[in-house]
Design a protein around this motif. Sequence first.
Motif, mmCIF file in Angstrom:
data_model
loop_
_atom_site.group_PDB
_atom_site.id
_atom_site.type_symbol
_atom_site.label_atom_id
_atom_site.label_comp_id
_atom_site.label_asym_id
_atom_site.label_seq_id
_atom_site.Cartn_x
_atom_site.Cartn_y
_atom_site.Cartn_z
ATOM 1 N N CYS A 263 0.856 -1.188 0.000
ATOM 2 C CA CYS A 263 0.000 0.000 0.000
ATOM 3 C C CYS A 263 0.887 1.231 0.000
ATOM 4 N N TYR A 264 0.581 2.174 -0.899
ATOM 5 C CA TYR A 264 1.351 3.425 -0.921
ATOM 6 C C TYR A 264 0.447 4.629 -1.140
ATOM 7 N N GLN A 265 -0.793 4.532 -0.621
ATOM 8 C CA GLN A 265 -1.762 5.586 -0.916
ATOM 9 C C GLN A 265 -1.609 6.819 -0.028
ATOM 10 N N CYS A 266 -0.874 6.746 1.089
ATOM 11 C CA CYS A 266 -0.738 7.923 1.948
ATOM 12 C C CYS A 266 0.689 8.477 1.917
ATOM 13 N N GLN A 267 0.836 9.693 2.445
ATOM 14 C CA GLN A 267 2.122 10.382 2.389
ATOM 15 C C GLN A 267 3.172 9.721 3.281
ATOM 16 N N GLU A 268 2.736 9.044 4.340
ATOM 17 C CA GLU A 268 3.682 8.476 5.300
ATOM 18 C C GLU A 268 4.034 7.027 5.018
ATOM 19 N N THR A 269 3.735 6.546 3.826
ATOM 20 C CA THR A 269 4.008 5.158 3.502
ATOM 21 C C THR A 269 5.478 4.799 3.774
ATOM 22 N N THR B 49 -12.236 2.581 2.452
ATOM 23 C CA THR B 49 -10.850 2.172 2.220
ATOM 24 C C THR B 49 -9.869 3.333 2.322
ATOM 25 N N ILE B 50 -10.362 4.529 2.666
ATOM 26 C CA ILE B 50 -9.491 5.690 2.778
ATOM 27 C C ILE B 50 -8.562 5.523 3.982
ATOM 28 N N THR B 51 -7.416 6.157 3.964
ATOM 29 C CA THR B 51 -6.439 5.999 5.038
ATOM 30 C C THR B 51 -7.008 6.416 6.389
ATOM 31 N N ASN B 52 -6.709 5.610 7.418
ATOM 32 C CA ASN B 52 -7.123 5.895 8.794
ATOM 33 C C ASN B 52 -8.634 5.897 8.979
ATOM 34 N N GLY B 53 -9.342 5.165 8.123
ATOM 35 C CA GLY B 53 -10.790 5.127 8.244
ATOM 36 C C GLY B 53 -11.302 3.894 8.952
ATOM 37 N N ASN B 54 -11.011 2.725 8.403
ATOM 38 C CA ASN B 54 -11.556 1.494 8.977
ATOM 39 C C ASN B 54 -10.470 0.425 9.047
ATOM 40 N N PHE B 55 -10.307 -0.139 10.238
ATOM 41 C CA PHE B 55 -9.258 -1.136 10.492
ATOM 42 C C PHE B 55 -9.854 -2.507 10.823
ATOM 43 N N ASP B 56 -11.152 -2.675 10.608
ATOM 44 C CA ASP B 56 -11.872 -3.873 11.055
ATOM 45 C C ASP B 56 -12.005 -4.871 9.908
ATOM 46 N N ALA B 57 -11.303 -6.002 10.019
ATOM 47 C CA ALA B 57 -11.311 -7.011 8.957
ATOM 48 C C ALA B 57 -12.717 -7.536 8.693
ATOM 49 N N ALA C 68 4.300 8.643 -3.359
ATOM 50 C CA ALA C 68 5.042 7.468 -3.803
ATOM 51 C C ALA C 68 4.383 6.812 -4.998
ATOM 52 N N PHE C 69 3.077 7.045 -5.174
ATOM 53 C CA PHE C 69 2.373 6.385 -6.273
ATOM 54 C C PHE C 69 2.584 7.086 -7.619
ATOM 55 N N LEU C 70 3.338 8.181 -7.635
ATOM 56 C CA LEU C 70 3.671 8.813 -8.911
ATOM 57 C C LEU C 70 4.940 8.186 -9.469
ATOM 58 N N SER C 71 4.833 7.506 -10.588
ATOM 59 C CA SER C 71 6.024 6.956 -11.230
ATOM 60 C C SER C 71 6.868 8.111 -11.767
ATOM 61 N N PRO C 72 8.140 7.882 -12.017
ATOM 62 C CA PRO C 72 8.977 8.969 -12.557
ATOM 63 C C PRO C 72 8.392 9.620 -13.805
ATOM 64 N N ASN C 73 7.812 8.820 -14.689
ATOM 65 C CA ASN C 73 7.257 9.390 -15.927
ATOM 66 C C ASN C 73 5.989 10.192 -15.667
ATOM 67 N N GLU D 285 -3.602 12.178 2.677
ATOM 68 C CA GLU D 285 -4.382 11.054 2.165
ATOM 69 C C GLU D 285 -5.180 11.419 0.917
ATOM 70 N N GLN D 286 -6.207 10.607 0.621
ATOM 71 C CA GLN D 286 -6.792 10.623 -0.716
ATOM 72 C C GLN D 286 -7.697 11.828 -0.987
ATOM 73 N N LYS D 287 -8.255 12.421 0.064
ATOM 74 C CA LYS D 287 -9.050 13.625 -0.169
ATOM 75 C C LYS D 287 -8.155 14.765 -0.649
ATOM 76 N N ALA D 288 -6.944 14.817 -0.127
ATOM 77 C CA ALA D 288 -5.995 15.834 -0.599
ATOM 78 C C ALA D 288 -5.589 15.567 -2.041
ATOM 79 N N ALA D 289 -5.508 14.288 -2.407
ATOM 80 C CA ALA D 289 -5.190 13.949 -3.800
ATOM 81 C C ALA D 289 -6.281 14.486 -4.732
ATOM 82 N N LEU D 290 -7.546 14.375 -4.302
ATOM 83 C CA LEU D 290 -8.637 14.902 -5.120
ATOM 84 C C LEU D 290 -8.579 16.425 -5.204
#
Length: 550
Positions: free
Chosen positions: A5-11, A71-79, A515-520, A489-494
Amino acid sequence: MSMFCYQCQETAKGTGCTIRGVCGKTDNVANLQDLLIYVLKGISIYSQDAKKLGIRNEAVDKFVMESLFATITNGNFDAKYFLDKIKEGLTLRDEMKQQFLQAGGELKADLHDAAIWKGEGQSEFAAKALEVGILSTENEDVRSLRELIIYGIKGMAAYAKHAYVLGYKVEDIFDFMQKALAATTDDNLSADDLVALTMETGKYGVDVMALLDKANTTTYGNPEITKVNIGVKNNPAILISGHDLKDMEELLKQTEGTGVDVYTHSEMLPANYYPAFKQYQHFVGNYGNAWWKQDKEFEFFNGPVLMTTNCLVPPKDSYKDRVYTANTVGFEGVKHIETKDGKKDFTAIIEHAKKCQPPVEIEKGEIIGGFAHNTVLSLADKVIEAVKSGAIKRFFVMAGCDGRMKSRDYYTEFAKDLPQDTVILTAGCAKYRYNKLDLGDIGGIPRVLDAGQCNDSYSLAVIALKLKEVFELEDINELPISYNIAWYEQKAALVLLALLYLGVKNIHLGPTLPAFLSPNVAKVLVENFGISGITEVDKDIEKFMGTASA
């Protein structure tokens, strides 16, 4: 690796979490979230085709929206939550398929696996999750663009849900989320096609933030300039965190006359600015700071805490019994307040609060906010005159998120070192890095103008567009406005994609680039939009102010 997972800034290591999320989610939860996204893609494939035949299933729209939000970061941790959602999603997918066929639709010969896979039980889910995660897309650039789109629509889903509970929805927004999910399964789409879809995500980002702004202000009134108490009173109390203003309203109504006070925390601070909430005498202020300090501040609060949305930090055992979750928030062993017929019963948390000691005071004083677009535009003449006279040389948009990293001290120092003839426009929890500093004012205009929550970044765009019109400029980038945005997290990405769609260029993004931005893909953003990272405070200020030496 047991997850990725690399969706947040602190990955982890700035590249990706592979064993356990830095946020605290286990590998099992991370993988189940990936599988839920995969199921949503399958649902969306059928839903897209069904809508061409005039078939709309509101249950599908709602399920996709809420599942993305979960599935947003820091939202739900319950399997268990995600296991149940996957099962529900597979059932909905098959119902959508049958509706499509009954309407005369014909299945494609090359249906994607997400539309046909059937799994039963946790072991099958676990095995499938490892096959369909982020890294299953081999091409790094395609993967990068697909994930950027998915993270954008996760943020979109969050804002759409807040509007939805207030009775506001736009079907085009639901349609786009499903279109985007289905598109990420299409290997025929080129990188250019995905770049175009990324920009379209920004367009719908603007739309959903405008929708939520309308929902909030129509329901609760336009935010007003407000001084918010950050000390405490002597009554037992409930602390409410997150972003859901509907929950705020219901909690205030149900606590009235009980002897229990209500304080906001983190992103709920802007609730203090709305006229509708000011009628409640037991609504007494804000307690604490940004989300990441909650593991210390919740200890001192003494009373129960209601988490209405992200951002939840895995609670310590010392106060875990005082944490309640609602909506898409979840954590194993934490009490969850269900929604029934569109309402919640907060009796349990209120009775719990009555048995607790009042909060321990951790600070004193007041902070000022309420500078959403309606307020700022009512001061337009004053602001414009200050710009024309040179009293205000430049505005700095410092919206976005806060986080744990020591490098985020940069934003405090940046705010401190800005020239006295500059004004900060902010929204989101990034403001906690500087909203308690004494930065003064310019002719009565505070040097920190807080528009509200992260979704209220829309207000900042409205202000910029209005100034562009007033100054009769052709290009929004000609305004004396610079963008130095912190993300987590993802709201900031939007929000970032929305700004790019509006044509804003030369945004500084930090404390690190995603981290999810590839060099290109990063290169495309740099070349087309001037996106860059932060460096040193003094050098960045010189660059923004145009005073850097050649």
